[in-house]
Design a protein around this motif. Structure first.
Motif, short mmCIF file in Angstrom:
data_model
loop_
_atom_site.label_atom_id
_atom_site.label_comp_id
_atom_site.label_asym_id
_atom_site.label_seq_id
_atom_site.Cartn_x
_atom_site.Cartn_y
_atom_site.Cartn_z
N LYS A 136 -54.89 -47.04 -3.24
CA LYS A 136 -56.16 -46.35 -2.94
C LYS A 136 -57.35 -47.01 -3.65
O LYS A 136 -58.38 -47.30 -3.01
CB LYS A 136 -56.03 -44.86 -3.31
N PRO A 137 -57.24 -47.25 -4.96
CA PRO A 137 -58.35 -47.97 -5.61
C PRO A 137 -58.63 -49.33 -4.98
O PRO A 137 -59.79 -49.74 -4.84
CB PRO A 137 -57.86 -48.13 -7.05
N ASP A 140 -60.62 -48.94 -1.92
CA ASP A 140 -62.02 -48.66 -2.26
C ASP A 140 -62.70 -49.84 -2.95
O ASP A 140 -63.93 -49.93 -2.98
CB ASP A 140 -62.11 -47.45 -3.20
N VAL A 143 -62.77 -48.39 -9.22
CA VAL A 143 -62.47 -47.07 -9.78
C VAL A 143 -63.60 -46.73 -10.74
O VAL A 143 -63.93 -47.53 -11.62
CB VAL A 143 -61.12 -47.07 -10.55
N GLN A 197 -48.93 -41.61 -13.66
CA GLN A 197 -49.72 -40.87 -12.67
C GLN A 197 -49.50 -39.37 -12.74
O GLN A 197 -50.45 -38.59 -12.84
CB GLN A 197 -49.41 -41.40 -11.25
N TRP A 202 -53.39 -38.47 -12.54
CA TRP A 202 -54.37 -39.42 -12.01
C TRP A 202 -54.29 -39.56 -10.49
O TRP A 202 -55.14 -40.22 -9.89
CB TRP A 202 -54.17 -40.79 -12.66
N HIS A 203 -53.24 -39.02 -9.88
CA HIS A 203 -53.11 -39.01 -8.42
C HIS A 203 -53.23 -40.41 -7.80
O HIS A 203 -53.81 -40.57 -6.72
CB HIS A 203 -54.14 -38.06 -7.78
N ARG A 205 -55.04 -42.87 -8.47
CA ARG A 205 -56.43 -43.32 -8.29
C ARG A 205 -56.97 -44.03 -9.54
O ARG A 205 -58.18 -44.15 -9.72
CB ARG A 205 -57.33 -42.13 -7.93
N SER A 206 -56.07 -44.46 -10.40
CA SER A 206 -56.48 -45.13 -11.64
C SER A 206 -56.31 -46.64 -11.50
O SER A 206 -55.76 -47.13 -10.51
CB SER A 206 -55.62 -44.62 -12.80
#
Ligand SMILES: NC(=O)c1ccc[n+]([C@@H]2O[C@H](COP(=O)([O-])OP(=O)(O)OC[C@H]3O[C@@H](n4cnc5c(N)ncnc54)[C@H](OP(=O)(O)O)[C@@H]3O)[C@@H](O)[C@H]2O)c1
Length: 212
Positions: A136-137, A140, A143, A197, A202-203, A205-206
């Protein structure tokens, strides 16, 4: 320069997105042609760079990313072996025992990347990268407003440099951590990051980042 991404799952999508954002042409292969088509269409739809399904399922890119589960790697190297000859092959797995989530399954005195290096032919350069960046990061590209670090290990300096240029084009910071045997540490770091996680909420997303 064309990059072939084998595996149109989460990481294939994220890596493809970063490369496409950097203006790099991407071709996609997946065991499911529909998934390959969907990802190629998504990347092409961004309008940043050409994105296609690899014609005839053949990996023609100069750089080939194996965005595949650890277990799928030996069969994939057999399947795409001829296409990998002379290429830069990017191995990204975290070979975690997902039944216990308590250990790595690559041999303790080796790594998934070194195992793949032992399977490809001479003249093919295996580089470990992206295993410490979560999907995910990476999708994107950041982060908390911070640029992501992509740690790279490999024995072929030119291959690492070629990948570093692509990573930088995608808005990320490549860090060459040394020879391919450093993949052992990268895989342990990737596992540690994953294991935190749930513990820290942190889901996924870290990011792992070095500051100096
Ligand atoms: N997810 C993360 O945040 C993350 C972060 C760092 C590293 N990684 C590593 O990245 C790798 C990929 O993870 P992922 O989360 O992207 O997995 P994923 O979502 O399951 O994607 C893997 C894809 O590869 C396809 N595939 C399997 N065997 C294939 C073959 N022989 N030829 C072509 N396609 C094939 C799968 O298709 P089917 O579904 O049809 O089998 C699936 O679409 C893993 O090694 C993982 O450890 C993941």
């Amino acid at each position: 320069m064309v990059v072939t991404i084998i595996g149109a799952g989460q990481m294939g999508r994220s890596i493809g997105t970063r490369f496409a954002a950097g203006g790099i042409a991407v071709e996609v292969i997946d065991s499911d042609d529909g998934d390959a088509r969907a990802l190629a269409d998504e990347l092409a739809g961004r309008g940043d760079a050409e994105a296609t399904v690899a014609a005839g399922g053949q990996a023609t890119g100069e750089v080939v990313v194996l965005a595949l589960p650890y277990d799928a790697l030996p069969a994939a190297v057999r399947q795409y072996g001829d296409d990998l000859a002379g290429k830069v092959v990017v191995e990204i797995s975290n070979p975690v025992d997902f039944s216990t989530f308590d250990r790595l399954v690559a041999p303790p005195d080796s790594s998934a990347a070194e195992e793949v290096a032992g399977l490809v032919g001479d003249g093919t350069s295996v580089v470990k990268a992206f295993n410490t960046t979560l999907a995910k990061p990476l999708l994107d590209g950041e982060v908390a407003g911070q640029q992501l670090d992509v740690l790279i290990a490999g024995d072929d300096e030119d291959a690492k440099q070629k990948l570093a240029v692509l990573i930088e084009a995608g808005g990320l910071r490549p860090i060459d951590v040394g020879p391919l045997r450093r993949a052992r540490e990268l895989e342990r770091l990737g596992f540690l990051h994953m294991s935190l996680q749930a513990r820290l909420g942190w889901h996924f997303r870290s990011a792992v980042k070095f500051l100096s």
